[in-house]
Motif scaffolding. Sequence first.
Motif, PDB file in Angstrom:
ATOM      1  N   ALA A  21       2.289   0.215  -5.320  1.00 53.68           N
ATOM      2  CA  ALA A  21       2.671  -0.259  -4.047  1.00 53.68           C
ATOM      3  C   ALA A  21       1.795  -1.329  -3.440  1.00 53.68           C
ATOM      4  CB  ALA A  21       2.415   1.072  -3.195  1.00 53.68           C
ATOM      5  N   ALA A  22       2.181  -2.039  -2.380  1.00 56.14           N
ATOM      6  CA  ALA A  22       1.374  -3.115  -1.941  1.00 56.14           C
ATOM      7  C   ALA A  22       0.037  -2.565  -1.445  1.00 56.14           C
ATOM      8  CB  ALA A  22       2.488  -3.571  -0.782  1.00 56.14           C
ATOM      9  N   MET A  23      -0.827  -3.793  -1.752  1.00 55.73           N
ATOM     10  CA  MET A  23      -2.415  -3.510  -0.890  1.00 55.73           C
ATOM     11  C   MET A  23      -2.918  -4.823  -0.555  1.00 55.73           C
ATOM     12  SD  MET A  23      -4.452  -0.485  -2.767  1.00 55.73           S
ATOM     13  CE  MET A  23      -3.812  -0.746  -4.586  1.00 55.73           C
ATOM     14  N   GLU A  24      -3.053  -4.972   0.501  1.00 60.95           N
ATOM     15  CA  GLU A  24      -3.465  -6.466   0.696  1.00 60.95           C
ATOM     16  C   GLU A  24      -4.990  -6.603   0.451  1.00 60.95           C
ATOM     17  OE1 GLU A  24      -3.159  -7.461   5.081  1.00 60.95           O
ATOM     18  OE2 GLU A  24      -5.115  -8.055   5.272  1.00 60.95           O
ATOM     19  N   GLU A  25      -5.124  -7.667  -0.319  1.00 65.97           N
ATOM     20  CA  GLU A  25      -6.375  -7.700  -1.052  1.00 65.97           C
ATOM     21  C   GLU A  25      -7.419  -8.461  -0.224  1.00 65.97           C
ATOM     22  OE1 GLU A  25      -3.724  -9.403  -1.839  1.00 65.97           O
ATOM     23  OE2 GLU A  25      -2.679  -7.919  -3.321  1.00 65.97           O
ATOM     24  N   MET A  98       7.072  -9.846  -4.553  1.00 65.40           N
ATOM     25  CA  MET A  98       6.398 -10.167  -3.698  1.00 65.40           C
ATOM     26  C   MET A  98       6.711  -9.582  -2.468  1.00 65.40           C
ATOM     27  SD  MET A  98       5.568 -13.995  -2.083  1.00 65.40           S
ATOM     28  CE  MET A  98       4.827 -14.823  -3.645  1.00 65.40           C
ATOM     29  N   GLN A  99       5.579  -8.855  -1.711  1.00 61.58           N
ATOM     30  CA  GLN A  99       5.897  -8.333  -0.332  1.00 61.58           C
ATOM     31  C   GLN A  99       5.756  -9.272   0.595  1.00 61.58           C
ATOM     32  OE1 GLN A  99       3.210  -5.580   2.177  1.00 61.58           O
ATOM     33  NE2 GLN A  99       4.703  -4.141   1.681  1.00 61.58           N
ATOM     34  N   ILE A 100       6.611  -9.609   1.367  1.00 61.19           N
ATOM     35  CA  ILE A 100       6.585 -10.685   2.295  1.00 61.19           C
ATOM     36  C   ILE A 100       6.243 -10.116   3.931  1.00 61.19           C
ATOM     37  CG2 ILE A 100       7.485 -12.370   0.952  1.00 61.19           C
ATOM     38  CD1 ILE A 100      10.227 -12.331   2.198  1.00 61.19           C
ATOM     39  N   GLY A 299       2.544   7.322  -1.037  1.00 61.51           N
ATOM     40  CA  GLY A 299       1.689   7.964  -0.022  1.00 61.51           C
ATOM     41  C   GLY A 299       1.147   9.400  -0.555  1.00 61.51           C
ATOM     42  N   GLY A 300      -0.400   9.122  -1.083  1.00 59.99           N
ATOM     43  CA  GLY A 300      -1.031  10.319  -1.647  1.00 59.99           C
ATOM     44  C   GLY A 300      -0.670  10.685  -2.924  1.00 59.99           C
ATOM     45  N   ILE A 301       0.173  10.012  -3.764  1.00 55.20           N
ATOM     46  CA  ILE A 301       0.116  10.148  -4.926  1.00 55.20           C
ATOM     47  C   ILE A 301      -0.594  10.059  -5.888  1.00 55.20           C
ATOM     48  CG2 ILE A 301       1.981  10.339  -7.002  1.00 55.20           C
ATOM     49  CD1 ILE A 301       4.217   9.702  -4.812  1.00 55.20           C
ATOM     50  N   MET A 320       2.346   4.181  -5.798  1.00 56.21           N
ATOM     51  CA  MET A 320       0.825   4.467  -5.767  1.00 56.21           C
ATOM     52  C   MET A 320       0.112   3.147  -5.293  1.00 56.21           C
ATOM     53  SD  MET A 320      -0.156   6.986  -8.885  1.00 56.21           S
ATOM     54  CE  MET A 320       0.746   6.156 -10.267  1.00 56.21           C
ATOM     55  N   ALA A 321      -0.774   3.419  -4.371  1.00 58.81           N
ATOM     56  CA  ALA A 321      -1.618   2.237  -4.083  1.00 58.81           C
ATOM     57  C   ALA A 321      -3.027   2.703  -4.403  1.00 58.81           C
ATOM     58  CB  ALA A 321      -1.294   1.904  -2.517  1.00 58.81           C
ATOM     59  N   SER A 322      -3.856   3.428  -3.464  1.00 56.20           N
ATOM     60  CA  SER A 322      -5.178   3.627  -3.644  1.00 56.20           C
ATOM     61  C   SER A 322      -5.260   4.112  -5.083  1.00 56.20           C
ATOM     62  CB  SER A 322      -5.608   4.803  -2.865  1.00 56.20           C
ATOM     63  OG  SER A 322      -4.926   4.352  -1.534  1.00 56.20           O
ATOM     64  N   ALA A 323      -4.860   5.024  -5.856  1.00 58.68           N
ATOM     65  CA  ALA A 323      -5.091   5.539  -6.913  1.00 58.68           C
ATOM     66  C   ALA A 323      -5.254   4.428  -8.186  1.00 58.68           C
ATOM     67  CB  ALA A 323      -4.086   6.560  -7.393  1.00 58.68           C
TER      68      ALA A 323
HETATM   69  C1  LIG Z   1      -6.505  -1.312   1.073  1.00 58.29           C
HETATM   70  C2  LIG Z   1      -5.084  -1.137   1.329  1.00 58.29           C
HETATM   71  C3  LIG Z   1      -4.131  -2.397   1.568  1.00 58.29           C
HETATM   72  C4  LIG Z   1      -2.942  -1.967   1.892  1.00 58.29           C
HETATM   73  N1  LIG Z   1      -1.972  -3.177   2.270  1.00 58.29           N
HETATM   74  C5  LIG Z   1      -0.959  -2.900   2.431  1.00 58.29           C
HETATM   75  C6  LIG Z   1       0.168  -3.906   2.449  1.00 58.29           C
HETATM   76  O1  LIG Z   1      -0.171  -4.994   2.212  1.00 58.29           O
HETATM   77  N2  LIG Z   1       1.443  -3.698   2.542  1.00 58.29           N
HETATM   78  C7  LIG Z   1       1.995  -2.588   2.795  1.00 58.29           C
HETATM   79  O2  LIG Z   1       3.035  -2.275   2.925  1.00 58.29           O
HETATM   80  N3  LIG Z   1       1.304  -1.505   2.634  1.00 58.29           N
HETATM   81  C8  LIG Z   1      -0.217  -1.588   2.323  1.00 58.29           C
HETATM   82  N4  LIG Z   1      -0.860  -0.581   2.248  1.00 58.29           N
HETATM   83  C9  LIG Z   1      -0.294   0.890   2.360  1.00 58.29           C
HETATM   84  C10 LIG Z   1       0.097   1.338   0.654  1.00 58.29           C
HETATM   85  O3  LIG Z   1       0.939   0.375   0.387  1.00 58.29           O
HETATM   86  C11 LIG Z   1       0.394   2.816   0.882  1.00 58.29           C
HETATM   87  O4  LIG Z   1       1.677   3.022   1.582  1.00 58.29           O
HETATM   88  C12 LIG Z   1      -0.478   3.562   1.377  1.00 58.29           C
HETATM   89  O5  LIG Z   1      -1.954   3.166   1.185  1.00 58.29           O
HETATM   90  C13 LIG Z   1      -0.498   5.217   0.815  1.00 58.29           C
HETATM   91  O6  LIG Z   1      -0.373   5.158  -0.500  1.00 58.29           O
HETATM   92  P1  LIG Z   1      -1.333   5.541  -1.425  1.00 58.29           P
HETATM   93  O7  LIG Z   1      -1.996   7.114  -0.726  1.00 58.29           O
HETATM   94  O8  LIG Z   1      -0.996   5.695  -2.602  1.00 58.29           O
HETATM   95  O9  LIG Z   1      -2.641   4.685  -1.193  1.00 58.29           O
HETATM   96  C14 LIG Z   1      -2.339  -0.832   1.791  1.00 58.29           C
HETATM   97  C15 LIG Z   1      -3.156   0.380   1.703  1.00 58.29           C
HETATM   98  C16 LIG Z   1      -4.571   0.102   1.363  1.00 58.29           C
HETATM   99  C17 LIG Z   1      -5.383   1.250   0.895  1.00 58.29           C
END
Ligand SMILES: Cc1cc2nc3c(=O)[nH]c(=O)nc-3n(C[C@H](O)[C@H](O)[C@H](O)COP(=O)(O)O)c2cc1C
Length: 407
Positions: A21-25, A98-100, A299-301, A320-323
């Motif tokens: 899942a998307a994570m802003e870096e 790409m997420q926009i 979210g949370g997986i 999954m994002a954080s994991a």
């Molecule tokens: C560091 C960080 C950056 C994030 N940036 C984005 C983002 O750019 N776009 C977005 O849709 N969600 C963003 N999220 C949310 C994640 O995509 C996700 O919906 C959320 O973290 C829950 O999933 P997780 O429990 O697997 O982390 C971000 C989450 C984290 C932790």
Amino acid sequence: MLFEPITLPCGQTLKNRAVKAAMEENMADASHYPSVGLKKLYSAWAHGGVGLIISGNVMIDKMAMTGPGGVVLEKHTPLDAFTDWATQAKQNQCKAIMQINHPGRQVMKNMGGKNLSASDIAVDIGKHSNLLAQPRAMTNDEILDVIQRFVDTALKAKDAGFDGVQIHAAHGYLLSQFLSPLTNKRNDEWGGDLHNRARILYEVIQRVREAVGTTFIVAVKINSADFQRGGFDVEDAISVVTTLNTLSLDFVELSGGSYEAPAMQGKSGDERTLAREAYFLEFATQIAEHAKMPIMVTGGIKRRHIAEKVLSKNVDLIGMASALAFSPDLVKKWQKGNEIDGFVPNVQWKDKAMTGLANMALVKRQLQRMGKGKTPRTNHSPLLSLILDRVRIARLTKAYRRWIAVD
Ligand SMILES: Cc1cc2nc3c(=O)[nH]c(=O)nc-3n(C[C@H](O)[C@H](O)[C@H](O)COP(=O)(O)O)c2cc1C
């Protein structure tokens, strides 16, 4: 189920159901192009076993940024660094989209730039509210400009070699601000009833699809609910998804929350395992009953059997994002039969805003480590990570202000 391929409505096939899942870096280079470190990070994820990577949000307007150090892709941006980025992310038969995004009112005051929203309602996060900018209600021309920018950036993503785009309409950013009756008080065609509030989202999707053609992935991330009294709720989400059924989308990702109610960071109160480890699943299954396109839940997986359980509930993709910041190859390990659990930080301080920032800082620190070719670590101090993050963000904010002043 997790390792079954899926063919999306546009005809592209994902090798499995696991999505980064998307994570802003905040790891762009000085020109706000993808940096060398960012490309290295995406290579790690591509080799880590997921079927699809969704990039961290890329800004459609350099004057409106979710944060400093973000990647910006506009109509006239040179594409070389973006082509390299797509190539890295698409290794190992992984698809990459790409997420926009446009932040609307969720912009820090010290960033400068544009502070626009559906209406002139500022973010309320209690004692920290003064850190955010006061927005101005957008004019009709500004709304049309934003729609065009989503189209321009989507086309550039396609030219760079990405397999698709995801339009970010969740988490309280601009499109989500239009959807919510709490932040959209307009009385023109872009406000009022839900259909009018969602008009900008429908226009963006339609115009992007027309521009990119039928075989490119076009997805959307929306909130299953805003988790605020009087806000966008699950009934609204069902109604929006019912209209989205008519708009040729490849999947809808369901999330929730905003800066004001950060539900995407988890609800510590709910002790049921599934709710604790798949925050939006209950809402998602309700919404999925009405959806004709594939549904993704994030979210949370972090555990394989939870991922499988989510997929057994009318959900097609798990995000999954954080994991994946702590174990970029978690999915590959699962595929090899190693049932190892992923790690998700769980700082619980009294100050909710600081707690959210500390959890984010721990995650972002791992992204930076991977960008340098280092292994992520689960034992970093939350406080030190938060301090390092704040120092880094202050430095990047200064650099961003200089950049928009001279560019
Ligand atoms: C560091 C960080 C950056 C994030 N940036 C984005 C983002 O750019 N776009 C977005 O849709 N969600 C963003 N999220 C949310 C994640 O995509 C996700 O919906 C959320 O973290 C829950 O999933 P997780 O429990 O697997 O982390 C971000 C989450 C984290 C932790």
